[in-house]
Scaffold this motif. Structure first.
Motif, PDB file in Angstrom:
ATOM      1  N   LYS A   6       1.256 -73.275  89.013  1.00 25.25           N
ATOM      2  CA  LYS A   6      -0.208 -73.292  89.064  1.00 25.25           C
ATOM      3  C   LYS A   6      -0.807 -72.650  87.824  1.00 25.25           C
ATOM      4  O   LYS A   6      -1.813 -73.132  87.278  1.00 25.25           O
ATOM      5  CB  LYS A   6      -0.701 -72.556  90.314  1.00 25.25           C
ATOM      6  CG  LYS A   6      -0.501 -73.327  91.608  1.00 25.25           C
ATOM      7  CD  LYS A   6      -1.080 -72.558  92.783  1.00 25.25           C
ATOM      8  CE  LYS A   6      -0.930 -73.340  94.088  1.00 25.25           C
ATOM      9  NZ  LYS A   6      -1.493 -72.595  95.246  1.00 25.25           N
ATOM     10  N   GLU A   7      -0.195 -71.561  87.364  1.00 27.24           N
ATOM     11  CA  GLU A   7      -0.688 -70.893  86.152  1.00 27.24           C
ATOM     12  C   GLU A   7      -0.548 -71.801  84.940  1.00 27.24           C
ATOM     13  O   GLU A   7      -1.461 -71.901  84.104  1.00 27.24           O
ATOM     14  CB  GLU A   7       0.088 -69.597  85.917  1.00 27.24           C
ATOM     15  CG  GLU A   7      -0.238 -68.487  86.909  1.00 27.24           C
ATOM     16  CD  GLU A   7       0.594 -67.246  86.667  1.00 27.24           C
ATOM     17  OE1 GLU A   7       1.286 -67.184  85.620  1.00 27.24           O
ATOM     18  OE2 GLU A   7       0.572 -66.337  87.520  1.00 27.24           O
ATOM     19  N   MET A   8       0.587 -72.473  84.829  1.00 28.25           N
ATOM     20  CA  MET A   8       0.801 -73.390  83.706  1.00 28.25           C
ATOM     21  C   MET A   8      -0.143 -74.580  83.793  1.00 28.25           C
ATOM     22  O   MET A   8      -0.662 -75.050  82.776  1.00 28.25           O
ATOM     23  CB  MET A   8       2.257 -73.869  83.685  1.00 28.25           C
ATOM     24  CG  MET A   8       3.263 -72.784  83.394  1.00 28.25           C
ATOM     25  SD  MET A   8       4.954 -73.419  83.305  1.00 28.25           S
ATOM     26  CE  MET A   8       4.879 -74.393  81.818  1.00 28.25           C
ATOM     27  N   LEU A   9      -0.373 -75.060  85.010  1.00 27.70           N
ATOM     28  CA  LEU A   9      -1.288 -76.184  85.202  1.00 27.70           C
ATOM     29  C   LEU A   9      -2.692 -75.800  84.767  1.00 27.70           C
ATOM     30  O   LEU A   9      -3.368 -76.560  84.054  1.00 27.70           O
ATOM     31  CB  LEU A   9      -1.288 -76.615  86.665  1.00 27.70           C
ATOM     32  CG  LEU A   9      -2.167 -77.811  87.031  1.00 27.70           C
ATOM     33  CD1 LEU A   9      -1.710 -79.071  86.290  1.00 27.70           C
ATOM     34  CD2 LEU A   9      -2.152 -78.046  88.544  1.00 27.70           C
ATOM     35  N   GLN A  10      -3.138 -74.601  85.167  1.00 31.30           N
ATOM     36  CA  GLN A  10      -4.465 -74.129  84.778  1.00 31.30           C
ATOM     37  C   GLN A  10      -4.568 -73.977  83.262  1.00 31.30           C
ATOM     38  O   GLN A  10      -5.588 -74.327  82.654  1.00 31.30           O
ATOM     39  CB  GLN A  10      -4.762 -72.792  85.460  1.00 31.30           C
ATOM     40  CG  GLN A  10      -6.160 -72.246  85.209  1.00 31.30           C
ATOM     41  CD  GLN A  10      -7.242 -73.128  85.784  1.00 31.30           C
ATOM     42  OE1 GLN A  10      -7.135 -73.604  86.907  1.00 31.30           O
ATOM     43  NE2 GLN A  10      -8.301 -73.360  85.026  1.00 31.30           N
ATOM     44  N   ALA A  11      -3.492 -73.483  82.642  1.00 29.62           N
ATOM     45  CA  ALA A  11      -3.487 -73.300  81.189  1.00 29.62           C
ATOM     46  C   ALA A  11      -3.514 -74.628  80.440  1.00 29.62           C
ATOM     47  O   ALA A  11      -3.943 -74.685  79.286  1.00 29.62           O
ATOM     48  CB  ALA A  11      -2.244 -72.504  80.776  1.00 29.62           C
ATOM     49  N   SER A  12      -3.059 -75.694  81.099  1.00 33.53           N
ATOM     50  CA  SER A  12      -3.020 -76.997  80.444  1.00 33.53           C
ATOM     51  C   SER A  12      -4.348 -77.747  80.555  1.00 33.53           C
ATOM     52  O   SER A  12      -4.528 -78.788  79.928  1.00 33.53           O
ATOM     53  CB  SER A  12      -1.897 -77.861  81.036  1.00 33.53           C
ATOM     54  OG  SER A  12      -2.210 -78.284  82.356  1.00 33.53           O
ATOM     55  N   GLY A  89      -1.172 -84.461  75.827  1.00 37.23           N
ATOM     56  CA  GLY A  89      -2.216 -83.464  75.624  1.00 37.23           C
ATOM     57  C   GLY A  89      -1.838 -82.116  76.216  1.00 37.23           C
ATOM     58  O   GLY A  89      -2.057 -81.066  75.602  1.00 37.23           O
ATOM     59  N   GLN A  90      -1.255 -82.139  77.416  1.00 34.59           N
ATOM     60  CA  GLN A  90      -0.838 -80.889  78.056  1.00 34.59           C
ATOM     61  C   GLN A  90       0.283 -80.218  77.273  1.00 34.59           C
ATOM     62  O   GLN A  90       0.289 -79.000  77.101  1.00 34.59           O
ATOM     63  CB  GLN A  90      -0.401 -81.170  79.497  1.00 34.59           C
ATOM     64  CG  GLN A  90      -1.558 -81.517  80.424  1.00 34.59           C
ATOM     65  CD  GLN A  90      -1.100 -81.976  81.793  1.00 34.59           C
ATOM     66  OE1 GLN A  90      -0.645 -83.095  81.965  1.00 34.59           O
ATOM     67  NE2 GLN A  90      -1.216 -81.118  82.785  1.00 34.59           N
ATOM     68  N   MET A  91       1.238 -81.014  76.779  1.00 36.02           N
ATOM     69  CA  MET A  91       2.314 -80.447  75.961  1.00 36.02           C
ATOM     70  C   MET A  91       1.765 -79.819  74.697  1.00 36.02           C
ATOM     71  O   MET A  91       2.175 -78.723  74.283  1.00 36.02           O
ATOM     72  CB  MET A  91       3.335 -81.529  75.591  1.00 36.02           C
ATOM     73  CG  MET A  91       4.367 -81.807  76.654  1.00 36.02           C
ATOM     74  SD  MET A  91       5.621 -82.995  76.094  1.00 36.02           S
ATOM     75  CE  MET A  91       6.518 -82.011  74.889  1.00 36.02           C
ATOM     76  N   ALA A  92       0.830 -80.514  74.053  1.00 35.80           N
ATOM     77  CA  ALA A  92       0.257 -80.010  72.804  1.00 35.80           C
ATOM     78  C   ALA A  92      -0.471 -78.684  73.048  1.00 35.80           C
ATOM     79  O   ALA A  92      -0.371 -77.753  72.233  1.00 35.80           O
ATOM     80  CB  ALA A  92      -0.690 -81.045  72.203  1.00 35.80           C
ATOM     81  N   ARG A  93      -1.208 -78.576  74.165  1.00 36.19           N
ATOM     82  CA  ARG A  93      -1.938 -77.344  74.453  1.00 36.19           C
ATOM     83  C   ARG A  93      -0.994 -76.206  74.831  1.00 36.19           C
ATOM     84  O   ARG A  93      -1.237 -75.050  74.479  1.00 36.19           O
ATOM     85  CB  ARG A  93      -2.959 -77.581  75.576  1.00 36.19           C
ATOM     86  CG  ARG A  93      -4.200 -78.323  75.115  1.00 36.19           C
ATOM     87  CD  ARG A  93      -5.271 -78.369  76.181  1.00 36.19           C
ATOM     88  NE  ARG A  93      -4.950 -79.274  77.269  1.00 36.19           N
ATOM     89  CZ  ARG A  93      -5.181 -80.576  77.250  1.00 36.19           C
ATOM     90  NH1 ARG A  93      -5.715 -81.142  76.176  1.00 36.19           N
ATOM     91  NH2 ARG A  93      -4.875 -81.346  78.281  1.00 36.19           N
ATOM     92  N   LEU A  94       0.085 -76.524  75.562  1.00 35.13           N
ATOM     93  CA  LEU A  94       1.014 -75.483  76.004  1.00 35.13           C
ATOM     94  C   LEU A  94       1.962 -75.027  74.906  1.00 35.13           C
ATOM     95  O   LEU A  94       2.361 -73.868  74.860  1.00 35.13           O
ATOM     96  CB  LEU A  94       1.825 -75.982  77.206  1.00 35.13           C
ATOM     97  CG  LEU A  94       1.057 -76.147  78.528  1.00 35.13           C
ATOM     98  CD1 LEU A  94       1.918 -76.854  79.550  1.00 35.13           C
ATOM     99  CD2 LEU A  94       0.582 -74.798  79.060  1.00 35.13           C
ATOM    100  N   THR A  95       2.353 -75.931  74.014  1.00 37.45           N
ATOM    101  CA  THR A  95       3.353 -75.613  72.985  1.00 37.45           C
ATOM    102  C   THR A  95       2.764 -75.465  71.591  1.00 37.45           C
ATOM    103  O   THR A  95       3.456 -74.986  70.683  1.00 37.45           O
ATOM    104  CB  THR A  95       4.441 -76.712  72.937  1.00 37.45           C
ATOM    105  OG1 THR A  95       3.845 -77.952  72.508  1.00 37.45           O
ATOM    106  CG2 THR A  95       5.083 -76.912  74.303  1.00 37.45           C
TER     107      THR A  95
END
Length: 321
Positions: A6-12, A89-95
């Motif tokens: 959930k934390e990673m999802l929110q961060a993405s 997009g989520q990968m780019a924001r997380l990494t």
């Protein structure tokens, strides 16, 4: 879902204000699972974007046919293309794996999907009879498709994207938004030209024009934004006024985010799925031209009215000071 997921999802997410319900509860969780899987394999986000392009083209090819199974396959392929688009997009924001080519591909991919789908739907219908008539659609379905695609879909999507980035700028600042202006992008283009970076030239030339088209359609926002930026270096009372205006803008802009979501992917895709499965894709084109155009005009008018109101507040405060 586990707490960590959930934390990673929110961060993405870009922000809770700009995320659509269907994305929050369906697309983004699946996209994050894909992102974690591809990242573990060391796959770059750009590769996933390229995959989404082929999936979108495949969806278009399937929607050319009228039988049920081809259309079901088209629905699934377009859904997976969207999952991949969410994933990159989520990968780019997380990494932090953001590149110029990635920006180019991200903007290019959705255009390719819908171009192929629109062409396929027109080819599918051109020899079908117009409902209630013996005459076939012929050239008229191409006219309808062109109006829906070039005169409706394109400006609706670009202005929706602009409004979301404006909202993110006022919510999170420059670092949390992709809000750009044509003048800055043209300067980057000139620098790329001097450096003979032809790939960069191609991107920033087109991107500067894209930004310019957004700016031309939003004169009242441009005036408001200029006043807002000028107040950044003003005296303390003006700074306080600036913060009040920022909050007022967010309050007025937040209800408009639902329109920006309707005018981007999910609503269009669902309408394509339904009309293709029912073998009446012409209904989708009419939905695009009539219903979405009405929402577009309403969204644009409300946003410009908000900006004019806040500009007047700035002017009155300066006059009273």
């Amino acid at each position: 879902m586990s707490g960590k997921f959930k934390e990673m999802l929110q961060a993405s997410f870009k922000s809770n204000d700009t995320e659509e319900w269907l994305d929050v509860h369906f697309t983004r969780p699946i996209g994050l699972v894909f992102a974690l899987f591809w990242n573990k394999l060391g796959v770059h986000p750009n590769v996933i974007t390229i995959l989404s392009i082929f999936l979108g083209i495949g969806a278009g090819i399937c929607f050319y046919y009228t039988d049920l199974w081809h259309n079901v396959a088209g629905v699934l392929l377009l859904m997976f293309a969207n999952f991949c688009d969410s994933t990159d997009g989520q990968m780019a924001r997380l990494t932090g794996k953001k590149t110029l080519i990635g920006r180019m591909l991200d903007g290019f991919s959705g255009d390719v999907w819908f171009f192929c789908i629109y062409v396929a739907l027109c080819m599918r219908m051109q020899n079908q009879p117009i409902p209630g008539m013996e005459q076939t659609w012929g050239i008229w379905i191409w006219v309808l498709g062109a109006i829906a695609g070039f005169l409706c879909h394109s400006p609706q999507s670009s202005l929706s994207d602009y409004y979301r980035n404006i909202h993110l700028f006022f919510l999170k600042g420059k670092s949390g938004s992709e809000l750009d202006n044509s003048e800055q992008q043209h300067k980057v283009f000139e620098q790329m030209k001097a450096d003979k970076d032809w790939l960069g030239c191609l991107f920033f030339y087109n991107y500067a024009n894209y930004c310019r088209s957004q700016e031309k359609r939003t004169p009242k926002f441009q005036r408001f934004f200029q006043l807002y930026n000028e107040a950044q270096t003003a005296e303390a009372s003006q700074q306080e006024m600036r913060e009040q205006v920022r909050q007022s803008f967010l309050e007025g802009s937040r209800p408009l985010m639902k329109y920006t979501n309707v005018l981007t992917f999910n609503t269009r895709a669902i309408c394509i799925y339904i009309t293709a499965l029912l073998n009446c894709p012409w209904v989708y084109f009419l939905f695009e031209i009539i219903v979405l155009s009405i929402l577009y005009v309403h969204m644009h008018r409300k946003h410009e009215t908000l900006c004019e109101k806040l500009s007047n507040q700035f002017v009155m405060h300066q006059h009273n000071s």
